[in-house]
Design an enzyme around this catalytic site. Structure first.
Site, PDB file in Angstrom:
ATOM      1  N   GLY A 150      49.143  75.477  92.633  1.00  0.00           N
ATOM      2  CA  GLY A 150      49.526  74.933  94.200  1.00  0.00           C
ATOM      3  C   GLY A 150      50.684  74.386  94.277  1.00  0.00           C
ATOM      4  N   ARG A 187      49.140  82.110  91.373  1.00  0.00           N
ATOM      5  CA  ARG A 187      47.981  81.623  90.391  1.00  0.00           C
ATOM      6  C   ARG A 187      48.057  82.711  89.405  1.00  0.00           C
ATOM      7  NH1 ARG A 187      46.166  76.514  91.425  1.00  0.00           N
ATOM      8  NH2 ARG A 187      45.767  76.229  93.649  1.00  0.00           N
ATOM      9  N   ASP A 225      47.736  70.513  86.090  1.00  0.00           N
ATOM     10  CA  ASP A 225      46.878  70.464  84.745  1.00  0.00           C
ATOM     11  C   ASP A 225      46.876  71.734  84.117  1.00  0.00           C
ATOM     12  OD1 ASP A 225      46.267  67.725  84.114  1.00  0.00           O
ATOM     13  OD2 ASP A 225      44.539  67.738  85.215  1.00  0.00           O
ATOM     14  N   THR A 260      51.189  68.116  91.999  1.00  0.00           N
ATOM     15  CA  THR A 260      50.141  68.283  92.575  1.00  0.00           C
ATOM     16  C   THR A 260      49.572  67.455  93.747  1.00  0.00           C
ATOM     17  OG1 THR A 260      47.831  68.652  92.385  1.00  0.00           O
ATOM     18  CG2 THR A 260      48.668  67.272  90.602  1.00  0.00           C
ATOM     19  N   ASP A 284      46.833  66.359  94.634  1.00  0.00           N
ATOM     20  CA  ASP A 284      45.584  65.915  94.296  1.00  0.00           C
ATOM     21  C   ASP A 284      45.687  64.382  93.459  1.00  0.00           C
ATOM     22  OD1 ASP A 284      43.925  67.647  95.818  1.00  0.00           O
ATOM     23  OD2 ASP A 284      43.969  69.168  94.103  1.00  0.00           O
ATOM     24  N   ASP A 331      45.602  63.881  90.555  1.00  0.00           N
ATOM     25  CA  ASP A 331      44.383  64.182  89.636  1.00  0.00           C
ATOM     26  C   ASP A 331      44.656  64.543  87.962  1.00  0.00           C
ATOM     27  OD1 ASP A 331      44.928  66.758  90.147  1.00  0.00           O
ATOM     28  OD2 ASP A 331      42.621  67.401  90.415  1.00  0.00           O
ATOM     29  N   ARG A 342      38.855  68.718  95.300  1.00  0.00           N
ATOM     30  CA  ARG A 342      37.699  69.743  94.875  1.00  0.00           C
ATOM     31  C   ARG A 342      36.892  68.776  93.753  1.00  0.00           C
ATOM     32  NH1 ARG A 342      39.933  74.404  94.087  1.00  0.00           N
ATOM     33  NH2 ARG A 342      39.337  74.794  96.264  1.00  0.00           N
TER      34      ARG A 342
END
Length: 319
Positions: free
Chosen positions: A11, A72, A103, A125, A127, A129, A171
């Site tokens: 992303g 992707r 990741d 990213t 996120d 995360d 998510r």
């Protein structure tokens, strides 16, 4: 080391362009040839490579998205395609590959490293995360985007005495929800790490509205609930008419914040300096406000969960 390549994967995130620019210009400054790979690992497999010069990355430091584009590439999980990618890099005399992404992107870099390819990963990213690092490029911009959107939504929510449900990305992790919820004064934040029954959400709203609160903001991470499920449950169990706003890809776009642009530069510098110093197969991690190079296996063993203190404070301040 004479020639390196750079790609963006997964992303997109604000600050990726700033990282590409920094990798290219720092690499050239150090005497390296730099090659850009378009469309991530998919572009690598399709040999979408071209040399990048200083002027090729001019004017992109404050631009969202990624000049190199991204895609992707699920087939890259297959060893056959990993070996093909390694062969492409060898064909073009690439001595090292710099990967900018999350990741999954780092997993691809590690797979190539196991085939003898020298790699470095810069965390990008929204996120926040990613294992091994407390901060990922794009996170701060995403937070600011959410806070700005909520400030506008709040105007209508206040004018009509309503409950506004705002769905944000996340998510598997609630970093955006918790960070933006604390910054914008949300009353309730729902995240996948801390499941909350919707009955408790209604009970909380009932208590605060009985105490005189006339409007509320609920931030929902997409991995916790579907926002319309929350909305419908509240409608069914309370005399409240909530609204829903799904921010979606709005959070990925826009000019990177100063913090994201700065971190992109610092992490890119660390990646190039590390390669020239003989470091191999590392993540440029931000730990305690310092940029470190962590070997992939070490990085994978470290996680930074959502702050319990931040999460609890939202409820205290939002009543």
């Amino acid at each position: 080391m004479k020639r390196i390549a750079v790609l963006t994967s997964g992303g997109d995130a604000p600050g990726m362009n700033a990282a590409v620019r920094a990798v290219v210009r720092k690499g050239i400054y150090e005497g390296l040839d730099v090659v850009g790979i378009h469309r991530g690992y998919e572009g690598l497999l399709n040999e979408e490579l071209r040399p990048l010069l200083r002027r090729d990355v001019g004017g992109i430091v404050n631009r969202g998205g990624t000049l190199l584009k991204t895609a992707r590439c699920p087939e890259f999980m297959d060893k056959v395609y990993q070996k093909k990618a390694a062969e492409v890099l060898k064909k073009y005399d690439i001595d090292a590959l710099v990967v900018i992404g999350g990741d999954g992107s780092m997993a691809g870099a590690q797979a190539l490293a196991e085939l003898g390819v020298v790699t470095m990963t810069i965390p990008g990213t929204i996120d926040n995360d990613m294992c091994g690092t407390e901060y990922t490029i794009g996170f701060d911009t995403a937070l600011n985007t959410v806070v700005e959107a909520v400030s506008k939504i709040r105007d209508t929510t206040t004018a009509h005495d309503r409950v506004a449900i705002v769905e944000v990305m996340g998510r598997h992790a609630g970093h955006i929800a918790v960070g933006s919820g604390l910054a914008c004064g949300a009353e309730i934040v729902l995240i996948p790490e801390k499941p909350v029954p919707l009955e408790d959400v209604c009970r909380h709203l009932d208590e605060t509205h009985r105490a005189g609160k006339t409007n509320s903001i609920i931030i929902v991470a997409e991995g916790a609930y579907h926002s319309y499920d929350v909305c419908n449950f509240i409608k069914e169990h309370m005399h409240i008419s909530p609204s829903v706003t799904v921010l979606g890809y709005l959070q990925r776009g826009g000019m990177p914040s100063a913090k994201d642009a700065m971190m992109a530069a610092l992490m890119s510098e660390a990646a190039i300096d590390g390669l020239l110093a003989g470091k191999r197969n590392c993540l440029t991690a931000s730990v305690n406000d310092h940029v470190l190079l962590l070997p992939y296996e070490e990085a994978k063993s470290i996680t930074y969960p959502v702050s319990d203190a931040w999460y609890d404070l939202i409820s205290v301040l939002g009543r």
